[in-house]
Design an enzyme around this catalytic site. Structure first.
Site, PDB file in Angstrom:
ATOM      1  N   ARG A  97       8.410 108.337   0.988  1.00  0.00           N
ATOM      2  CA  ARG A  97       9.790 108.814   0.938  1.00  0.00           C
ATOM      3  C   ARG A  97      10.128 109.605   2.197  1.00  0.00           C
ATOM      4  O   ARG A  97      11.229 109.463   2.751  1.00  0.00           O
ATOM      5  CB  ARG A  97      10.013 109.684  -0.301  1.00  0.00           C
ATOM      6  CG  ARG A  97      11.416 110.289  -0.339  1.00  0.00           C
ATOM      7  CD  ARG A  97      11.682 111.038  -1.616  1.00  0.00           C
ATOM      8  NE  ARG A  97      13.047 111.573  -1.607  1.00  0.00           N
ATOM      9  CZ  ARG A  97      13.643 112.097  -2.680  1.00  0.00           C
ATOM     10  NH1 ARG A  97      13.016 112.162  -3.827  1.00  0.00           N
ATOM     11  NH2 ARG A  97      14.882 112.539  -2.597  1.00  0.00           N
ATOM     12  N   ASN A 151      13.283 103.941  -8.986  1.00  0.00           N
ATOM     13  CA  ASN A 151      14.355 103.683  -8.021  1.00  0.00           C
ATOM     14  C   ASN A 151      13.929 102.677  -6.956  1.00  0.00           C
ATOM     15  O   ASN A 151      12.741 102.552  -6.672  1.00  0.00           O
ATOM     16  CB  ASN A 151      14.771 104.997  -7.348  1.00  0.00           C
ATOM     17  CG  ASN A 151      15.910 105.674  -8.087  1.00  0.00           C
ATOM     18  OD1 ASN A 151      16.799 105.018  -8.607  1.00  0.00           O
ATOM     19  ND2 ASN A 151      15.874 106.997  -8.131  1.00  0.00           N
ATOM     20  N   CYS A 173      19.379 105.037 -15.043  1.00  0.00           N
ATOM     21  CA  CYS A 173      19.615 106.055 -14.024  1.00  0.00           C
ATOM     22  C   CYS A 173      20.186 107.285 -14.727  1.00  0.00           C
ATOM     23  O   CYS A 173      20.814 107.165 -15.781  1.00  0.00           O
ATOM     24  CB  CYS A 173      20.600 105.536 -12.972  1.00  0.00           C
ATOM     25  SG  CYS A 173      20.929 106.696 -11.625  1.00  0.00           S
ATOM     26  N   HIS A 203      24.170 103.709  -8.461  1.00  0.00           N
ATOM     27  CA  HIS A 203      24.466 104.598  -7.338  1.00  0.00           C
ATOM     28  C   HIS A 203      25.796 104.270  -6.668  1.00  0.00           C
ATOM     29  O   HIS A 203      26.052 104.693  -5.538  1.00  0.00           O
ATOM     30  CB  HIS A 203      23.316 104.602  -6.318  1.00  0.00           C
ATOM     31  CG  HIS A 203      22.099 105.287  -6.856  1.00  0.00           C
ATOM     32  ND1 HIS A 203      20.905 105.331  -6.188  1.00  0.00           N
ATOM     33  CD2 HIS A 203      21.891 105.966  -8.018  1.00  0.00           C
ATOM     34  CE1 HIS A 203      20.012 106.003  -6.916  1.00  0.00           C
ATOM     35  NE2 HIS A 203      20.602 106.390  -8.022  1.00  0.00           N
ATOM     36  N   TYR A 256      26.829 109.633  -4.901  1.00  0.00           N
ATOM     37  CA  TYR A 256      26.419 108.769  -3.785  1.00  0.00           C
ATOM     38  C   TYR A 256      27.586 108.214  -2.980  1.00  0.00           C
ATOM     39  O   TYR A 256      27.390 107.736  -1.860  1.00  0.00           O
ATOM     40  CB  TYR A 256      25.534 107.631  -4.310  1.00  0.00           C
ATOM     41  CG  TYR A 256      24.188 108.128  -4.782  1.00  0.00           C
ATOM     42  CD1 TYR A 256      23.100 108.198  -3.920  1.00  0.00           C
ATOM     43  CD2 TYR A 256      24.028 108.564  -6.091  1.00  0.00           C
ATOM     44  CE1 TYR A 256      21.875 108.664  -4.351  1.00  0.00           C
ATOM     45  CE2 TYR A 256      22.802 109.047  -6.532  1.00  0.00           C
ATOM     46  CZ  TYR A 256      21.734 109.093  -5.656  1.00  0.00           C
ATOM     47  OH  TYR A 256      20.515 109.581  -6.081  1.00  0.00           O
TER      48      TYR A 256
END
Length: 442
Positions: A97, A151, A173, A203, A256
């Protein structure tokens, strides 16, 4: 089922989220007879898995729950005759990440876990694993539901739709859950008294109605939110939407949307975070280190409140709620990622996955006829779906040219030359976790 009780397998069992999952099952034992919970991880995650397993057993013992909690590195053993399978894994752990955030930022592009180049590379690493899990499930537990909150949730679910046939899968989510809670809190009402209708894609989902006793209170919420935003500062470095934006949009977007509407601000803030050692991945590493220190305390037998700082709050509880609704045929309304069958979201084709409000039955979710999000954002939504499909195809085939096209067409990437720089650098950085690209020519 084993002796009338459910077997649940959790892929990524050593995750810091697992105590919330365990808590969710424990508080639902009166309606969800979980007999076995298998916590699956990989060798590199075995130490965390051991700590989490010990805490989970203490949590079960505290409430005298007769649940067998089994840690294993053997995924197939966990899947054998499972009734439900949940996924919460991260290929490459938090180090991956951090690369997804840092490398794009070094090219003046937003690096983020599920959007832009970072989200694309998380998908490239994750999709092959999800599809491999589906193949094992087809053999070992063909009737089980796969509940995935790994994700990027929508892309993973869409890859399963397009490449794994009729696998029973629901992507999950926490955006919808948290937005529902925020709207109810704004109205000063219990969540149970407010029905919020959601539509869009993962998102890029929007609350389009907030029903209270037959009256849509969302216009009031949007107006008051804008008035409050003008009086109170937003998070550091990010300004509120310009006055009138939410009311003109006519919907409440998930957070988002800011990456596409406030791109410059979000990028400046991220570049500042890089310079100060405050990338989100770095913050999460610090939070997780503290969490696992707490988890290892033999006196701890509850989910610690500090877990809320981890991000993704209520993910695991939402998964437990979904599993209970499927098992008990509740017919309650939840926000899920499911195929766009019958074009529930009319502006998108049926071969994509949408995030919508749906009634949860024993046969699966039945989407509510909410329709499209506002016209102002349907073009962006379609653009993102095209990007997602290119990413899915590239992930499955290890196709460099499709990956380059996906990177180039992502709305957050400013051109083909930057796209190629990003693609090549990220492929090299994640080589260990992208074997499908090992023999791809450039």
């Amino acid at each position: 089922m084993i002796n009338g009780r459910l077997k649940i397998a959790t892929i990524g069992g050593g995750s810091s989220y697992t105590p919330e999952l365990v808590e969710g099952f424990l508080k639902r034992l009166h309606e969800l007879p979980v007999g076995e919970l298998w916590l699956v991880d990989v060798e590199d995650g075995a130490h965390k898995q051991e700590i989490v397993t010990d805490l989970a057993r203490r949590m079960a013992q505290k409430v005298n729950a007769d649940i067998r909690i089994v840690p294993t590195l053997d995924r197939r053993a966990a899947l054998d005759n499972a009734d439900f399978v949940t996924t919460q894994f991260r290929v490459g752990f938090l180090d991956a990440r951090e690369k997804d955030e840092r490398i794009p930022a070094s090219h003046h592009v937003i690096g983020q876990e599920t959007n832009g180049p970072g989200g694309m590379f998380k998908a490239l690493r994750t999709i092959p694993v999800i599809l491999d899990i589906c193949r094992d499930m087809d053999e070992l537990c063909p009737d089980a539901w796969l509940i995935s909150f790994t994700n990027p949730s929508g892309i993973n679910a869409e890859a399963v739709l397009r490449y794994a046939g009729k696998r029973k899968m629901i992507g999950l989510c926490n955006n919808g859950v948290n937005m529902h809670a925020d709207i109810a809190a704004h109205l000063q009402l219990p969540e149970s008294e407010v029905r919020v209708d959601f539509t869009g894609i993962n998102h890029m989902v929007f609350a389009v109605h907030a029903w209270v006793h037959g009256e849509d209170r969302l216009p009031l919420v949007l107006r008051e939110m804008e008035e409050e935003a003008e009086k109170e500062p937003c998070e550091e470095g990010i300004t509120p939407y310009v006055p009138g934006f939410l009311q003109t949009l006519g919907a409440l977007p998930c957070s988002y949307l800011r990456y596409y509407v406030k791109t410059d601000e979000m990028l400046r803030q991220q570049e500042k975070d890089v310079s100060e050692g405050r990338l989100r991945a770095q913050e999460v590493k610090r939070i997780e280190a503290a969490l696992f220190e707490k988890y290892a305390d033999p006196a701890l037998d509850v989910k610690p409140p500090e877990l809320a700082m981890r991000g993704g709050a209520r993910y695991s509880d939402a998964a437990c709620n979904l599993i209970s609704s499927l098992y008990n045929d509740k017919g309650d309304i939840q926000v899920v990622n499911i195929p766009n069958t019958g074009r529930v979201v009319p502006s998108l084709e049926e071969d994509c996955v949408v995030e919508v409000s749906a009634r949860i039955t024993k046969n699966g979710p039945v989407a509510l006829p909410v329709g499209d999000p506002p016209e102002a954002v349907t073009g962006l939504m379609r653009h993102l779906v095209s990007f997602q499909k290119l990413t899915e195809d590239a992930a499955v085939a290890g196709d460099y040219q499709k990956a380059l096209m996906a990177m180039t067409m992502n709305p957050l990437v400013p051109g083909d030359r930057v796209a190629k720089l990003l693609l090549d650098e990220l492929l090299e950085a994640h080589r260990k976790y992208l074997p499908q690209f090992a023999h791809t020519g450039r």
